[in-house]
Design a protein around this motif. Structure first.
Motif, PDB file in Angstrom:
ATOM      1  N   VAL A  29       0.840  -1.198   0.000  1.00  7.15           N
ATOM      2  CA  VAL A  29       0.000   0.000   0.000  1.00  7.15           C
ATOM      3  C   VAL A  29       0.874   1.246   0.000  1.00  7.15           C
ATOM      4  CG1 VAL A  29      -1.843  -1.186   1.238  1.00  7.15           C
ATOM      5  CG2 VAL A  29      -0.180   0.153   2.521  1.00  7.15           C
ATOM      6  N   LEU A  30       0.323   2.344  -0.491  1.00  5.46           N
ATOM      7  CA  LEU A  30       1.007   3.628  -0.452  1.00  5.46           C
ATOM      8  C   LEU A  30       0.985   4.206   0.964  1.00  5.46           C
ATOM      9  CD1 LEU A  30      -0.312   5.275  -3.739  1.00  5.46           C
ATOM     10  CD2 LEU A  30       2.045   4.581  -3.270  1.00  5.46           C
ATOM     11  N   GLU A  31       1.994   5.010   1.267  1.00  6.66           N
ATOM     12  CA  GLU A  31       2.136   5.561   2.611  1.00  6.66           C
ATOM     13  C   GLU A  31       0.896   6.325   3.070  1.00  6.66           C
ATOM     14  OE1 GLU A  31       5.201   8.432   5.153  1.00  6.66           O
ATOM     15  OE2 GLU A  31       5.359   8.309   2.965  1.00  6.66           O
ATOM     16  N   GLY A  32       0.231   7.021   2.160  1.00  6.66           N
ATOM     17  CA  GLY A  32      -0.935   7.788   2.543  1.00  6.66           C
ATOM     18  C   GLY A  32      -2.064   6.956   3.119  1.00  6.66           C
ATOM     19  N   HIS A  33      -2.051   5.658   2.853  1.00  7.67           N
ATOM     20  CA  HIS A  33      -3.097   4.758   3.351  1.00  7.67           C
ATOM     21  C   HIS A  33      -2.555   3.808   4.423  1.00  7.67           C
ATOM     22  CE1 HIS A  33      -5.402   6.263  -0.038  1.00  7.67           C
ATOM     23  NE2 HIS A  33      -4.396   5.940  -0.822  1.00  7.67           N
ATOM     24  N   MET A  34      -1.334   4.076   4.884  1.00 12.08           N
ATOM     25  CA  MET A  34      -0.648   3.170   5.807  1.00 12.08           C
ATOM     26  C   MET A  34      -1.433   2.949   7.095  1.00 12.08           C
ATOM     27  SD  MET A  34       3.257   3.570   7.284  1.00 12.08           S
ATOM     28  CE  MET A  34       2.962   5.109   8.169  1.00 12.08           C
ATOM     29  N   ARG A  35      -1.936   4.013   7.685  1.00 10.81           N
ATOM     30  CA  ARG A  35      -2.641   3.870   8.962  1.00 10.81           C
ATOM     31  C   ARG A  35      -4.015   3.240   8.780  1.00 10.81           C
ATOM     32  NH1 ARG A  35      -0.291   9.028   9.183  1.00 10.81           N
ATOM     33  NH2 ARG A  35       1.416   9.194  10.703  1.00 10.81           N
ATOM     34  N   THR A  36      -4.708   3.612   7.727  1.00  6.26           N
ATOM     35  CA  THR A  36      -6.038   3.040   7.482  1.00  6.26           C
ATOM     36  C   THR A  36      -5.938   1.541   7.240  1.00  6.26           C
ATOM     37  OG1 THR A  36      -6.807   5.119   6.510  1.00  6.26           O
ATOM     38  CG2 THR A  36      -8.091   3.144   6.019  1.00  6.26           C
TER      39      THR A  36
END
Length: 356
Positions: free
Chosen positions: A340-347
């Motif tokens: 996954v891309l970093e922008g979606h890492m927490r989700t």
């Protein structure tokens, strides 16, 4: 032959039944009053076994003295455990900031830290070496543009990065797709065919040079792409095959398009398919489409976000729904490695515990 086997089994049981009746007039039977089920696969949907290959066969099953002849589902236990990677898009403005983000990726449960190879993105090998001091997870490139490098220099960098990361390097390679990056290197963008030939040349050269080193470093090699020719090359030579967001484009539904590409890999790989790990690159994750920024992909493809959300590389739903989708992808396609891309890492981190 199958019928004869069943007849022999029944004859043995009949003789045993008659002998038993002579000494015991009544009593509970060995099987009781329950009729045995002919459904052999009773594993729960979220177990690793549910991702095994299933074949339909004519067969016979003996339960006690009853033989059931018919069609059964045969489950072959060969599912891979899930792995999860996250692609960090820049190193930020400080060493401490980079180390903090690397540490967060490990703390969230990711197995592999990945960096891309674009102008404006991190210099891949220095970023990975710096990350190695912070985390014990694996470290990879997703993916290097081999169209702008030489095998000799790349092999040198790969060998030392492999050593400096204690053998945790995973080498992701691609043919390159951004014309401006070739122009910046003073090189012709060429054609898809010429870029693919260059990828094969670099891959072969790097492997030969690494094998000639005293310690023969051997990082797993990932090839990423959606075209028939690069998937065929990947199936025959890579350890990991990655399907980018474009793998959902094509005839039929997006999942059917992905399935066609997976089948291409299986056919080209032949017997070595069992040794290949299949990766899906995820460009978006969210509870609903409105939560996901798909503007970059939308402008590049001309497709609205609602249509892009149907792609396998965009995951929409609750953590449980997304986990169920990935379990199905593993069962149907054999995909067990998710990036996954970093922008979606927490989700996406909310999904990881549901698949362990």
């Amino acid at each position: 032959m199958l019928t004869a086997w069943a007849d022999r089994s029944m004859n043995r049981c009949e003789r045993a039944r008659i002998k038993s009746a002579r000494t015991r007039r009544s009593g509970p039977s060995h099987l009781g009053s329950k009729r045995p089920s002919t459904t052999l696969n009773t594993t729960p949907a979220n177990s690793p076994e549910s991702a095994a290959e299933v074949s339909i066969e004519l067969g016979a099953v003996q339960v006690g003295c009853r033989v059931h002849v018919g069609v059964f589902r045969k489950v072959v236990m060969n599912a891979r455990s899930f792995r999860f990677g996250v692609s960090l898009l820049n190193v930020g403005s400080s060493r401490s900031g980079w180390r903090a983000r690397v540490q967060e990726a490990g703390d969230l449960g990711y197995d592999v830290l990945q960096v891309p190879d674009h102008l404006g993105a991190p210099a891949p090998f220095p970023a990975l070496v710096a990350a190695a001091d912070v985390t014990g997870i694996r470290l990879g490139t997703y993916v290097l543009n081999v169209g702008v490098v030489s095998p000799a220099y790349l092999a040198r960098d790969v060998a030392d990065t492999y050593r400096l990361t204690d053998g945790r390097l995973e080498l992701g390679l691609g043919a390159g797709y951004v014309p401006e990056e070739f122009a910046a290197a003073g090189l012709s963008f060429g054609t898809p065919g010429s870029r693919l030939r260059r990828l094969e040349e670099v891959l072969t050269g790097v492997r030969e040079l690494l094998a000639a080193e005293a310690d023969a470093p051997r990082p797993p090699i990932m090839l990423a792409g959606a075209g028939d020719r690069i998937l065929t090359l990947a199936a025959r030579s890579a350890d990991i095959v990655s399907f980018p967001i474009t793998a959902g484009f094509g005839a039929g539904t997006p999942e059917q398009a992905l399935g066609t590409r997976v089948q291409r890999v299986r056919e080209a790989a032949g017997e070595r398919i069992a040794d290949i790990e299949l990766n899906l690159f995820v460009a978006g994750v969210g509870h609903q489409v409105a939560d996901i920024d798909l503007s970059v992909i939308s402008s590049a493809t001309g497709m609205p976000p609602e249509q892009l959300a149907e792609l396998p590389g965009v995951l929409v739903g609750s953590p449980r729904q997304i986990a169920d989708t990935l379990l199905r992808y593993r069962e149907e396609f054999g995909i067990s490695y998710i990036s996954v891309l970093e922008g979606h890492m927490r989700t996406f981190a909310e999904v990881i515990p549901l698949l362990r």
